[in-house]
Design a protein around this motif. Structure first.
Motif, PDB file in Angstrom:
ATOM      1  N   MET A 218       0.844  -1.195   0.000  1.00  0.00           N
ATOM      2  CA  MET A 218       0.000   0.000   0.000  1.00  0.00           C
ATOM      3  C   MET A 218       0.878   1.244   0.000  1.00  0.00           C
ATOM      4  N   VAL A 219       0.497   2.256  -0.777  1.00  0.00           N
ATOM      5  CA  VAL A 219       1.162   3.553  -0.677  1.00  0.00           C
ATOM      6  C   VAL A 219       0.782   4.161   0.671  1.00  0.00           C
ATOM      7  N   PRO A 220       1.754   4.574   1.489  1.00  0.00           N
ATOM      8  CA  PRO A 220       1.426   5.133   2.806  1.00  0.00           C
ATOM      9  C   PRO A 220       0.566   6.386   2.694  1.00  0.00           C
ATOM     10  N   GLU A 221      -0.602   6.318   3.300  1.00  0.00           N
ATOM     11  CA  GLU A 221      -1.496   7.469   3.263  1.00  0.00           C
ATOM     12  C   GLU A 221      -0.975   8.604   4.134  1.00  0.00           C
ATOM     13  N   SER A 222      -0.355   8.263   5.260  1.00  0.00           N
ATOM     14  CA  SER A 222       0.091   9.297   6.191  1.00  0.00           C
ATOM     15  C   SER A 222       1.378   8.860   6.875  1.00  0.00           C
ATOM     16  N   ALA A 223       2.018   9.828   7.511  1.00  0.00           N
ATOM     17  CA  ALA A 223       3.228   9.547   8.272  1.00  0.00           C
ATOM     18  C   ALA A 223       3.327  10.552   9.414  1.00  0.00           C
ATOM     19  N   ARG A 224       4.045  10.153  10.448  1.00  0.00           N
ATOM     20  CA  ARG A 224       4.168  10.976  11.653  1.00  0.00           C
ATOM     21  C   ARG A 224       5.598  10.927  12.149  1.00  0.00           C
ATOM     22  N   ALA A 225       6.144  12.082  12.482  1.00  0.00           N
ATOM     23  CA  ALA A 225       7.509  12.153  12.996  1.00  0.00           C
ATOM     24  C   ALA A 225       7.531  13.008  14.259  1.00  0.00           C
ATOM     25  N   VAL A 226       8.376  12.623  15.189  1.00  0.00           N
ATOM     26  CA  VAL A 226       8.619  13.398  16.408  1.00  0.00           C
ATOM     27  C   VAL A 226      10.093  13.760  16.412  1.00  0.00           C
ATOM     28  N   PHE A 227      10.404  15.058  16.554  1.00  0.00           N
ATOM     29  CA  PHE A 227      11.792  15.506  16.525  1.00  0.00           C
ATOM     30  C   PHE A 227      11.960  16.720  17.425  1.00  0.00           C
ATOM     31  N   SER A 228      13.189  17.120  17.625  1.00  0.00           N
ATOM     32  CA  SER A 228      13.483  18.314  18.411  1.00  0.00           C
ATOM     33  C   SER A 228      14.657  19.041  17.786  1.00  0.00           C
ATOM     34  N   SER A 229      14.759  20.325  18.084  1.00  0.00           N
ATOM     35  CA  SER A 229      15.824  21.144  17.504  1.00  0.00           C
ATOM     36  C   SER A 229      16.228  22.236  18.485  1.00  0.00           C
ATOM     37  N   GLU A 230      17.532  22.467  18.579  1.00  0.00           N
ATOM     38  CA  GLU A 230      18.045  23.538  19.424  1.00  0.00           C
ATOM     39  C   GLU A 230      18.273  24.818  18.634  1.00  0.00           C
ATOM     40  N   SER A 231      18.234  24.727  17.305  1.00  0.00           N
ATOM     41  CA  SER A 231      18.618  25.883  16.492  1.00  0.00           C
ATOM     42  C   SER A 231      17.464  26.542  15.754  1.00  0.00           C
ATOM     43  N   LEU A 232      16.278  25.888  15.716  1.00  0.00           N
ATOM     44  CA  LEU A 232      15.164  26.444  14.961  1.00  0.00           C
ATOM     45  C   LEU A 232      13.923  26.431  15.851  1.00  0.00           C
ATOM     46  N   SER A 233      13.190  27.520  15.847  1.00  0.00           N
ATOM     47  CA  SER A 233      12.022  27.637  16.706  1.00  0.00           C
ATOM     48  C   SER A 233      10.817  26.929  16.102  1.00  0.00           C
ATOM     49  N   PHE A 234       9.840  26.650  16.963  1.00  0.00           N
ATOM     50  CA  PHE A 234       8.601  26.041  16.519  1.00  0.00           C
ATOM     51  C   PHE A 234       7.917  26.917  15.472  1.00  0.00           C
ATOM     52  N   THR A 235       7.929  28.209  15.687  1.00  0.00           N
ATOM     53  CA  THR A 235       7.281  29.136  14.751  1.00  0.00           C
ATOM     54  C   THR A 235       7.929  29.097  13.385  1.00  0.00           C
ATOM     55  N   GLU A 236       9.252  29.014  13.351  1.00  0.00           N
ATOM     56  CA  GLU A 236       9.960  28.957  12.064  1.00  0.00           C
ATOM     57  C   GLU A 236       9.633  27.661  11.328  1.00  0.00           C
TER      58      GLU A 236
END
Length: 469
Positions: A218-236
């Protein structure tokens, strides 16, 4: 003996639909978490198998259940055996449905349910075709063995077990009602190979997890990732995701919990034999994330998924592009993605449909040249390309019946999908979708046109009779 098979099916329309509804209401997805000795693929496929075999017993057949892997019943007498191969398992319903996938609904002449077209609808149509022959007492000189499996969508372990433990030889010839009319007399090879990665990270961008895809085919309908960053803000990140989604016409969701950011991307599912017909939510998500400076195995995982595999339906970027004049092009579906920073072994599953002239070993050797994965492994479930020429009597008979019933010209077809028709050297797939039909197999809101199922049943009835009379 002249028989109006369409009229005979018409007499049984209500019964046929009632039996089909009883099967469609069963969630027969494979569930390994609930599998045991009595339920090899989980309880759902077993319930579907038991329900189908109970139908056969009700109608006067003697059925056999082969340890809840598969089952069959027989009709007629003779040395030669016509095999009819169908399956009762379904791919996961997934999301995006407008109705309950396991509560069949008819709207505007279309029957919506998981399995309506793949393969419970065609299975019941073929069952009623044989039922007409039996109830009319038409003279036959061959035996029919109607075989139903419960693992066609995952690995065909049902048929492996069936032929090892049923004590019956393979039918001499046969077909599977699990594809398209006028006929499918050729099928590409089918193999899944896996790219493996560790769970390491190596920069201020940290990939905690990445998940996408339900099945390799099946072609994946959706995907989910969890990550974090010290150099880029959530807003960016939010601003860049919004722009990416707008440019690619995608649905996305972004949230933050402490220092961890969760992003979900929704595409469109499709059958793995036609990856170009879907929108791969996992490769699109990896494409977005690969712009950032993830390091280590996480960076390799995202680069392979988002830059190498993304939109590469024919394996061109990895040197696997090949096209055969009869069977067409090799296709590649990146179907399942799993990454966790705490795991020692993460993977991407690639499902290949390949024509004559390509081998699983050749695919494997090319994948080992990729920069990033620390290993490549190959599924044990290999199906080589299969082809039965139009001059074969089985193909000739099935096309002749199709032409008589529809008034349309029959012709050979070769697909990337794999059906039980290839279990026999003299085997094909036959219906139940008609030309120009909207193919919703393996997608949300799967449906079958109700009148088309009745039309298919009449074609099956005449075809079976022509093959065994």
């Amino acid at each position: 003996m002249a028989v109006d098979f369409q009229a005979e099916i018409a007499k049984r329309r209500d019964d046929m639909l009632a039996d089909l509804f009883s099967l469609l209401r069963i969630n027969s997805e494979r569930d390994d978490s609930l599998a045991d000795a009595q339920h090899p693929f989980g309880p759902g496929p077993v319930r579907a198998l038991e329900t189908f075999l109970a139908m056969a017993e009700r109608d006067g057949y003697t059925s056999r259940n082969i340890d809840n892997y598969a089952g069959h019943f027989e009709y007629g007498q003779g040395e030669e055996v016509l095999g009819i191969f169908a399956h009762l398992d379904v791919v996961p319903a997934g999301s995006g449905w407008e109705t309950d996938p396991y509560e069949p609904v008819i709207k505007d002449g279309k029957l919506y349910a998981r399995g309506a077209s793949d393969d419970k609808g065609p299975t019941v149509a073929c069952y009623y075709a044989l039922k007409v022959i039996k109830e009319l007492g038409l003279p036959v000189s061959k035996k029919v063995r109607f075989i139903v499996g419960t693992d066609e969508e995952s690995g065909w372990a049902d048929m492996d077990y069936y032929f090892k433990h049923s004590g019956v030889k393979k039918p001499d010839f046969g077909f599977s009602p699990d594809a398209e009319f006028p006929i499918i007399n050729g099928e590409k090879g089918n193999i899944t190979q896996y790219l493996h990665f560790s769970g390491s990270n190596g920069s201020d961008f940290v990939l905690h997890s990445f998940e996408g895809g339900l099945r390799e085919n099946m072609v994946p309908e959706s995907a989910r990732a969890v990550f974090s960053s010290e150099s880029l803000s959530f807003t960016e990140i939010q601003s860049e995701l919004q722009q990416f989604a707008a440019e690619n016409n995608l649905q996305t969701d972004l949230s933050q919990d402490g220092d961890q950011i969760t992003v979900t991307l929704i595409g469109k599912s499709a059958h793995g034999m036609s990856p170009q017909a879907g929108v791969n939510g996992a490769t699109y998500l990896a494409c977005f994330l690969s712009r950032y400076s993830f390091g280590g195995a996480a960076g390799d995982f995202l680069k392979i998924a988002g830059q190498v595999l993304h939109l590469d339906y024919y394996g061109e970027k990895i040197g696997l592009a090949y096209e055969d004049s009869k069977m067409g092009a090799l296709t590649m579906n990146p179907g399942v993605f799993r990454f966790a920073e705490t795991a020692d072994d993460n993977m991407i599953a690639l499902n290949f449909r390949f024509p004559q002239g390509v081998s699983s070993e050749g695919i494997y050797q090319q994948l080992t040249k990729l920069d990033g994965p620390n290993a490549v492994t190959v599924s044990e479930h290999l199906h080589e390309p299969h082809y039965l020429p139009p001059s074969d009597p089985l193909v000739e008979t099935l096309l002749r019946v199709y032409e008589k019933q529809t008034g349309l010209k029959g012709h050979e077809q070769i697909i990337g999908g794999g059906t039980f028709g290839r279990l026999l050297e003299c085997g094909v797939a036959y219906g139940a979708m008609f030309p120009d039909y909207e193919n919703t197999m393996h997608q949300a809101n799967e449906f079958a046109d109700v009148d088309d199922l009745y039309r298919a049943a009449a074609i099956y009835a005449e075809a079976i009779y022509e093959l065994i009379k």
